[in-house]
Design a protein around this motif. Structure first.
Motif, PDB file in Angstrom:
ATOM      1  N   THR A   1       0.689  -0.967   0.141  1.00  0.00           N
ATOM      2  CA  THR A   1       0.057  -0.006   0.077  1.00  0.00           C
ATOM      3  C   THR A   1       0.752   1.231  -0.015  1.00  0.00           C
ATOM      4  OG1 THR A   1      -1.859   1.314   1.107  1.00  0.00           O
ATOM      5  CG2 THR A   1      -0.311   0.079   2.389  1.00  0.00           C
ATOM      6  N   ALA A   2       0.350   2.145  -0.495  1.00  0.00           N
ATOM      7  CA  ALA A   2       1.099   3.523  -0.673  1.00  0.00           C
ATOM      8  C   ALA A   2       1.346   4.050   1.023  1.00  0.00           C
ATOM      9  CB  ALA A   2       0.447   4.564  -1.332  1.00  0.00           C
ATOM     10  N   CYS A   3       2.372   4.943   0.985  1.00  0.00           N
ATOM     11  CA  CYS A   3       2.416   5.364   2.165  1.00  0.00           C
ATOM     12  C   CYS A   3       3.274   6.860   2.104  1.00  0.00           C
ATOM     13  CB  CYS A   3       3.188   4.772   3.349  1.00  0.00           C
ATOM     14  SG  CYS A   3       4.696   4.192   2.877  1.00  0.00           S
ATOM     15  N   VAL A   4       3.065   7.815   2.832  1.00  0.00           N
ATOM     16  CA  VAL A   4       3.700   9.149   2.652  1.00  0.00           C
ATOM     17  C   VAL A   4       5.204   9.179   3.397  1.00  0.00           C
ATOM     18  CG1 VAL A   4       3.395  11.600   2.935  1.00  0.00           C
ATOM     19  CG2 VAL A   4       1.609  10.309   2.338  1.00  0.00           C
TER      20      VAL A   4
ATOM     21  N   GLN B   1       5.962   9.795  -2.103  1.00  0.00           N
ATOM     22  CA  GLN B   1       5.174   8.520  -1.964  1.00  0.00           C
ATOM     23  C   GLN B   1       6.193   7.207  -1.744  1.00  0.00           C
ATOM     24  OE1 GLN B   1       2.319   7.608  -4.706  1.00  0.00           O
ATOM     25  NE2 GLN B   1       2.046   5.683  -3.941  1.00  0.00           N
TER      26      GLN B   1
ATOM     27  N   CYS C   1      -0.945  13.020   8.024  1.00  0.00           N
ATOM     28  CA  CYS C   1      -1.170  12.041   6.860  1.00  0.00           C
ATOM     29  C   CYS C   1      -0.861  10.657   7.248  1.00  0.00           C
ATOM     30  CB  CYS C   1      -0.417  12.611   5.508  1.00  0.00           C
ATOM     31  SG  CYS C   1      -1.344  13.777   4.840  1.00  0.00           S
TER      32      CYS C   1
ATOM     33  N   ILE D   1      -3.529   7.514   7.584  1.00  0.00           N
ATOM     34  CA  ILE D   1      -3.327   6.581   6.672  1.00  0.00           C
ATOM     35  C   ILE D   1      -3.287   5.153   7.478  1.00  0.00           C
ATOM     36  CG2 ILE D   1      -1.687   5.545   4.924  1.00  0.00           C
ATOM     37  CD1 ILE D   1      -1.507   8.310   3.712  1.00  0.00           C
TER      38      ILE D   1
ATOM     39  N   ASP E   1      -8.199   7.540  -2.530  1.00  0.00           N
ATOM     40  CA  ASP E   1      -7.459   8.252  -3.468  1.00  0.00           C
ATOM     41  C   ASP E   1      -7.369   9.681  -3.359  1.00  0.00           C
ATOM     42  OD1 ASP E   1      -7.392   5.874  -4.979  1.00  0.00           O
ATOM     43  OD2 ASP E   1      -8.793   6.367  -6.260  1.00  0.00           O
TER      44      ASP E   1
ATOM     45  N   ASN F   1      -4.807  10.209  -0.514  1.00  0.00           N
ATOM     46  CA  ASN F   1      -3.102   9.989  -0.954  1.00  0.00           C
ATOM     47  C   ASN F   1      -2.801  10.959  -2.001  1.00  0.00           C
ATOM     48  OD1 ASN F   1      -2.958   7.482   0.107  1.00  0.00           O
ATOM     49  ND2 ASN F   1      -3.863   6.318  -1.560  1.00  0.00           N
ATOM     50  N   GLU F   2      -3.879  11.513  -2.868  1.00  0.00           N
ATOM     51  CA  GLU F   2      -3.555  12.757  -3.700  1.00  0.00           C
ATOM     52  C   GLU F   2      -3.208  13.980  -2.700  1.00  0.00           C
ATOM     53  OE1 GLU F   2      -5.557  15.748  -6.774  1.00  0.00           O
ATOM     54  OE2 GLU F   2      -6.286  13.622  -6.768  1.00  0.00           O
TER      55      GLU F   2
ATOM     56  N   CYS G   1      -2.182  13.964   0.297  1.00  0.00           N
ATOM     57  CA  CYS G   1      -0.833  13.676   1.184  1.00  0.00           C
ATOM     58  C   CYS G   1       0.396  13.592   0.298  1.00  0.00           C
ATOM     59  CB  CYS G   1      -1.107  12.477   1.939  1.00  0.00           C
ATOM     60  SG  CYS G   1      -2.181  12.499   3.349  1.00  0.00           S
ATOM     61  N   GLN G   2       0.140  13.472  -0.765  1.00  0.00           N
ATOM     62  CA  GLN G   2       1.429  13.369  -1.663  1.00  0.00           C
ATOM     63  C   GLN G   2       1.746  14.758  -2.473  1.00  0.00           C
ATOM     64  OE1 GLN G   2       0.680  10.243  -4.327  1.00  0.00           O
ATOM     65  NE2 GLN G   2       0.397   8.721  -2.722  1.00  0.00           N
TER      66      GLN G   2
END
Length: 171
Positions: free
Chosen positions: A3-6, A12, A56, A60, A162, A165-166, A168-169
């Protein structure tokens, strides 16, 4: 599963499932491209960015833990889902909403995202309990209506994640 993380530098990274399946590995972040120092940002901007990143990551992490708990509960049902399993799933969703509510957020956008997530989780829990009640009553029409409500609530999750994530990135 990944999974994505910041990352601390607002890029990312990727967090993978622990080998034992009981949690997540730390966020894997790429090292900086060059060791050259970056220009110092004004303290308030750096503090705000650091706060945003920390918040974030915390939000998350709580959402990802909720997803893991739901997936674990689904796996425990072995594909045979009865009303008791549905009620247990609703409890897991309520806990995810409560856990998200406990995350201290100062960033207005993250506060709104947290509110949306909690509302989605509670709506899904409520619809799941309605489905359990319909299953217990052997009510085919009620089951159909409740199943549609569950699916409608769940459909809100991916677009919300989404957007989180947008945000936070973004730098």
């Amino acid at each position: 599963m990944a999974t994505a993380c910041v990352c601390p530098d607002a890029t990312q990274g990727v967090r993978t499932c622990a080998p034992d399946g009981a949690g997540w590995e730390p966020c894997a972040c790429a090292p900086p491209a060059s060791p050259a120092p970056t220009p110092a940002a004004p303290p308030s901007s750096a503090t705000a960015r650091g706060t945003k990143i920390a918040e974030c990551n915390e939000l998350i992490a709580v959402i990802n833990q909720g997803v893991q708990n739901v997936e674990r509960r689904e796996a425990e049902s072995d594909g045979q889902v009865g009303s008791g399993d549905l009620r247990a799933m609703a409890d897991v969703l309520d806990k995810a909403a409560a856990d998200a509510a406990r995350v201290a957020l100062t960033t207005p956008e993250l506060q709104r995202f947290s509110e949306e997530y909690r509302a989605m989780a509670k709506e899904t829990a409520r619809a799941t309990r309605d489905l359990a009640t319909a299953v217990d009553a052997d009510d085919a029409e009620g089951s159909s209506v409740a199943q549609t409500a569950v699916e409608r609530a769940i459909q809100k999750e991916d677009p919300l994640v989404d957007r989180i994530n947008e945000f936070c990135q973004a730098h």
